[in-house]
Design an enzyme around this catalytic site. Sequence first.
Site, short mmCIF file in Angstrom:
data_model
loop_
_atom_site.label_atom_id
_atom_site.label_comp_id
_atom_site.label_asym_id
_atom_site.label_seq_id
_atom_site.Cartn_x
_atom_site.Cartn_y
_atom_site.Cartn_z
N HIS A 1 20.80 -23.58 13.25
CA HIS A 1 22.22 -23.78 13.51
C HIS A 1 22.83 -24.81 12.55
O HIS A 1 23.94 -24.63 12.07
CB HIS A 1 22.38 -24.26 14.96
CG HIS A 1 23.78 -24.26 15.47
ND1 HIS A 1 24.53 -23.11 15.59
CD2 HIS A 1 24.58 -25.27 15.91
CE1 HIS A 1 25.72 -23.41 16.09
NE2 HIS A 1 25.78 -24.71 16.28
N SER B 1 29.47 -24.79 13.86
CA SER B 1 29.43 -24.56 15.30
C SER B 1 30.85 -24.38 15.85
O SER B 1 31.56 -23.49 15.43
CB SER B 1 28.67 -25.70 15.99
OG SER B 1 28.40 -25.37 17.33
N ASP C 1 19.26 -19.08 13.85
CA ASP C 1 20.09 -19.72 14.87
C ASP C 1 20.29 -18.76 16.02
O ASP C 1 20.76 -17.64 15.84
CB ASP C 1 21.43 -20.11 14.26
CG ASP C 1 22.39 -20.68 15.29
OD1 ASP C 1 21.92 -21.25 16.29
OD2 ASP C 1 23.62 -20.56 15.08
#
Length: 488
Positions: free
Chosen positions: A465, A183, A412
Amino acid sequence: MKVLRFACTVALLQFLCLVAIRAAPEGSLIRSIPGFTGRLPSVHHSGYVSLNGKPTGKKFLFYYFVASQRNPSKDPIVLWLNGGPGCSSFDGFVYEHGPFNFQAGQSKGSLPELHLNPFSWSKVSSILYLDSPCGVGLSYSDDPKNYATGDFQTASDTHAFLLKWFKLYPEFLSNPFYISGESYAGVYVPTLASAVVEGIRSGQQPLINFKGYLVGNGVADEYFDNNAIVPFAFGMGLISNDIFQACQKTCKGKYYNPRSQACSNNINRVYQALSDLNPYDILEPCYQYSSTKEVNKLEGLNWTFMSQKHFTKISGPRWSVRPLGRDGRVPLTQQAAATFHVPCINDDLATAWLNNESVRKAIHAAPATVAGRWMICSDRVEYSGEVDTLIPYHKNLTSQGYRALIYSGDHDRMVPFTGTQAWTRSMGYKIIEEWRSWLSNEQVAGFLQAYDKNLTFLNIKGAGHMVPQYKPMESLDFYSRWLDRKKI
């Protein structure tokens, strides 16, 4: 007989590991874990490394070190960083690739139960989980002003942490060292790697045996990341052909920061269609805390990768969560802002475990009266975004021979793989392996494309994610093969 032989083998390995970590600081060894019964699969250490703060005071960065279950004296050491900015790396420890799987306790209010994770990344490497920057997770400062930071200060502090950590554990200096994260760690990892490389070049001691880095579903470039959402939504069947054609006609392929009202109106139709989805995994339900319903239901919200920015005070122009067509963060109600839950994410198990004082004592963490309550994403960090694109960092690192694995869960919505695939291709490196599938357990687990300069882009089929959370077996597979320099 077989059981006895296995028990003796485990005991011998643990003894050898203890001998190998002979220089570890006194008091850092973890002897038992509340919620877990049985023998730890490898040696665990944890504690604080103190840094000089700015402008005053000290910063205390918390780490949790899991020695490799295979060969800790030779296996790579991998630093793990969760993103945010402002989210704890215990997210990775508890929910992704840590040594344990966490389950709810048998009775209400009891500690979560911990069981060995068969797909822990510590099967093949030692993992160093770090709560960074200061103010995140169990890290804290004796001066609240030290909770103001940014991309460059975070990289500088984490590099200073590494230099001190390797002085505490000099027996690991010869091990290959990698930096990894997901991320917003798409910013943390290359900026930190660059600081480490600069330290190596200048002869900074101790000399870290840095070999490369891994980034999962990481941000990299404002344009590539945000421009990828419309093609992703269409390719995944989340918007109609009519909406996509209207976007193409009015935006001409430039979906980020619309230049016309017609383009903006059509992009809003895209985000309206996506508004009720779990942005971290479009296949998964969106977990609802009652106090965050208003956050999750905001219509027309341009969900970029980082809904966490709702809960971390951040300035800077990049990748911000904003209503389309105007700048500024989405306003929250007092009730929603007070909970600091990340939308769609259930953090109950980690919150219960890490806010238990017996757990904190066992892992050598400061009590809540000193370090504050643990939250998956901090509400006290004031973060300034300072880097608009990480592509020059990636070019600089890979051109010097450092290995890079850029991986993406293909479901994601926060950082769509379409953007990551595009920016890795934009670096202009020669393709060494054309787009092909890769296998795990004799099944297609995803696709990859390998480039010159030791750069590989890889996606994981059906993952969101947080890739190891959704596809633990496949994640350990590509991770171990890449670290061991075997063909994925």
